[in-house]
Write an enzyme that holds these catalytic residues in place. Structure first.
Site, PDB file in Angstrom:
ATOM      1  CG  ASP A 186      -5.310   0.590   7.028  1.00 40.27           C
ATOM      2  OD1 ASP A 186      -5.402  -0.387   6.257  1.00 40.27           O
ATOM      3  OD2 ASP A 186      -4.271   1.248   7.166  1.00 40.27           O
TER       4      ASP A 186
ATOM      5  CB  THR B  40      -0.868   0.033   1.282  1.00 43.88           C
ATOM      6  OG1 THR B  40      -1.853  -0.961   1.160  1.00 43.88           O
ATOM      7  CG2 THR B  40      -1.539   1.392   1.469  1.00 43.88           C
TER       8      THR B  40
ATOM      9  CB  THR C 186       1.601  -0.014   4.812  1.00 42.78           C
ATOM     10  OG1 THR C 186       1.513  -1.159   3.959  1.00 42.78           O
ATOM     11  CG2 THR C 186       2.939  -0.033   5.507  1.00 42.78           C
ATOM     12  N   GLY C 187      -0.194  -2.336   6.071  1.00 38.02           N
ATOM     13  CA  GLY C 187      -0.287  -3.590   6.803  1.00 38.02           C
ATOM     14  C   GLY C 187      -1.730  -4.020   6.995  1.00 38.02           C
TER      15      GLY C 187
ATOM     16  N   GLY D 166      -5.120  -3.873   7.793  1.00 39.60           N
ATOM     17  CA  GLY D 166      -5.965  -2.711   8.057  1.00 39.60           C
ATOM     18  C   GLY D 166      -6.865  -2.858   9.263  1.00 39.60           C
TER      19      GLY D 166
ATOM     20  NE  ARG E 202      -9.856  -5.945   4.595  1.00 44.59           N
ATOM     21  CZ  ARG E 202      -8.722  -5.283   4.475  1.00 44.59           C
ATOM     22  NH1 ARG E 202      -8.420  -4.670   3.354  1.00 44.59           N
ATOM     23  NH2 ARG E 202      -7.871  -5.217   5.477  1.00 44.59           N
ATOM     24  CB  VAL E 203     -13.435  -1.074   3.100  1.00 45.04           C
ATOM     25  CG1 VAL E 203     -12.614   0.217   3.159  1.00 45.04           C
ATOM     26  CG2 VAL E 203     -14.305  -1.089   1.838  1.00 45.04           C
TER      27      VAL E 203
HETATM   28  C1  SD4 Z   1      -5.535  -2.985   3.907  1.00 44.07           C
HETATM   29  N1  SD4 Z   1      -3.738  -1.656   4.766  1.00 44.07           N
HETATM   30  O1  SD4 Z   1      -6.385  -3.039   3.044  1.00 44.07           O
HETATM   31  C2  SD4 Z   1      -4.228  -2.304   3.594  1.00 44.07           C
HETATM   32  C3  SD4 Z   1      -3.315  -3.307   3.011  1.00 44.07           C
HETATM   33  C4  SD4 Z   1      -1.917  -2.846   2.947  1.00 44.07           C
HETATM   34  O2  SD4 Z   1       0.115  -2.871   2.205  1.00 44.07           O
HETATM   35  O3  SD4 Z   1      -1.436  -1.995   3.612  1.00 44.07           O
HETATM   36  N2  SD4 Z   1      -1.125  -3.356   2.198  1.00 44.07           N
HETATM   37  O4  SD4 Z   1      -5.681  -3.499   5.009  1.00 44.07           O
END
Ligand code: SD4
Length: 325
Positions: A218, A187, A238-239, A241, A215-216
């Site tokens: 963060d 992300t 990032t990560g 969410g 699904r959504v």
């Molecule tokens: C999510 N935070 O949809 C995003 C995914 C993401 O690097 O960060 N990917 O949860």
């Protein structure tokens, strides 16, 4: 560490830490000249995105404002079919459909977001359009797409052959596991500070690979994936969410900086808030980057492997983040 320096013809504005009054703003019929300070712009992005960082940084050096610069920078990765976590070519949901999320926030505290948008590549620009051209902050799904088409965006099939192949392979097992590891995320969160010292930010993603339909995460949620307070600083995540949303991570970091913490300390505490709810080492990943109005930066992640990109004064660096584990 990947370090790339590129030389541009001597831009007066891009040199020097803080160039005291150099911009003379002549106003019609004004007898006095308005003097504005020029700050050295910089770009801070999640992950190793040298080209996106360079594009945004060069735009800032030319005097483009922070939000425009960030949107133009991330647009590069949104078009990059090899990046399977952002924009066109992003990994699809379980049903094989690519749905994108993005948000933007500027120095005035205005913001815009789009959630679960299909067939539109440049969702960061679309989020900016929501902010600037509608009375709303968030548009989701079909409504966001309809708005995009009304603004002249070209609809595209976002499922690249590469992402389709990977999805088909995943279908063979088809286990729904919300796992975020080094392979399946990238992300892009980007924070820009412009020549006026104004901060803006953007977050754009295809979200969790093979997520449930609808699904959504963060990334398009103001306060979770991104938050800017131009008096204090900005942060982006990032990560996984779900964990960022539960702790309102980016807002938390900005509030911690308001209380006097450095960007680094604030990122560490925000990761700590996630970790303290876990028993033992979590198998998911979350990382933050942050900056404050002094131009200080920080980053922290749960696991090793997170890096961020930092551009300032024509120097573009990829820097390995500190992590708990
Ligand atoms: C999510 N935070 O949809 C995003 C995914 C993401 O690097 O960060 N990917 O949860």
């Amino acid at each position: 560490m990947r370090r790339k320096t590129f030389i541009q013809q001597g831009s007066l504005l891009a040199s020097g830490m803080l160039i005291s009054p150099v911009l003379l703003n002549k106003k019609k019929n004004a007898t006095s000249k308005k003097i504005m300070a020029s700050f050295t712009p910089y770009v801070l992005s999640t992950w190793n995105v040298p080209r996106a960082n360079e594009i945004a940084g060069a735009a800032l050096d030319r005097g483009i404002n922070a939000l425009e610069a960030a949107v133009s920078g991330v647009a590069f990765e949104e078009s990059n079919l090899l990046n399977t976590t952002v924009g066109n070519g992003g990994a699809p949901d379980r049903d094989g459909e690519v749905t994108l999320d993005a948000c933007v926030m500027n120095h005035k505290g205005d913001c815009g977001a789009v959630l679960a948008v299909q067939n539109i590549t440049h969702v960061a620009a679309l989020a900016k359009d929501v902010m600037e051209k509608t009375p709303h902050v968030i548009l989701a799904g079909e409504g966001a797409k309809k708005f995009a088409l009304s603004q002249g965006y070209t609809p595209e099939d976002l499922l690249s052959p590469q992402s389709k192949k990977a999805w088909k392979k995943w279908l063979e097992k088809g286990n729904y596991q919300p796992e975020i590891n080094v392979e399946n995320h990238d992300t892009i969160g980007m924070l820009c500070s412009d020549q006026n010292g104004h901060l803006s930010g953007v977050c754009t993603t295809s979200g969790l690979a093979y997520k449930m339909k609808g699904r959504v995460g963060d990334s398009p949620i103001i306060g979770s994936g991104l938050f800017i307070d131009n008096n204090i600083g900005g942060a982006v995540a990032t990560g996984l969410g779900e964990e960022v949303i539960k702790t309102v991570g980016s807002f938390l970091i900005v509030e911690l900086m308001r209380q006097g913490k450095s960007p680094q300390e604030a990122c560490e505490e925000a990761i700590g808030r996630i970790i303290e709810k876990q028993s033992g080492k979590p198998d998911f990943h979350v990382a933050y980057i942050a900056t404050n109005k002094k131009g200080e930066i920080g980053s922290y992640s749960i696991h090793q492997g997170f890096s961020y990109s930092f551009y300032k004064k024509n120097i573009n660096q990829n820097i390995i983040s500190k992590s708990i584990y």
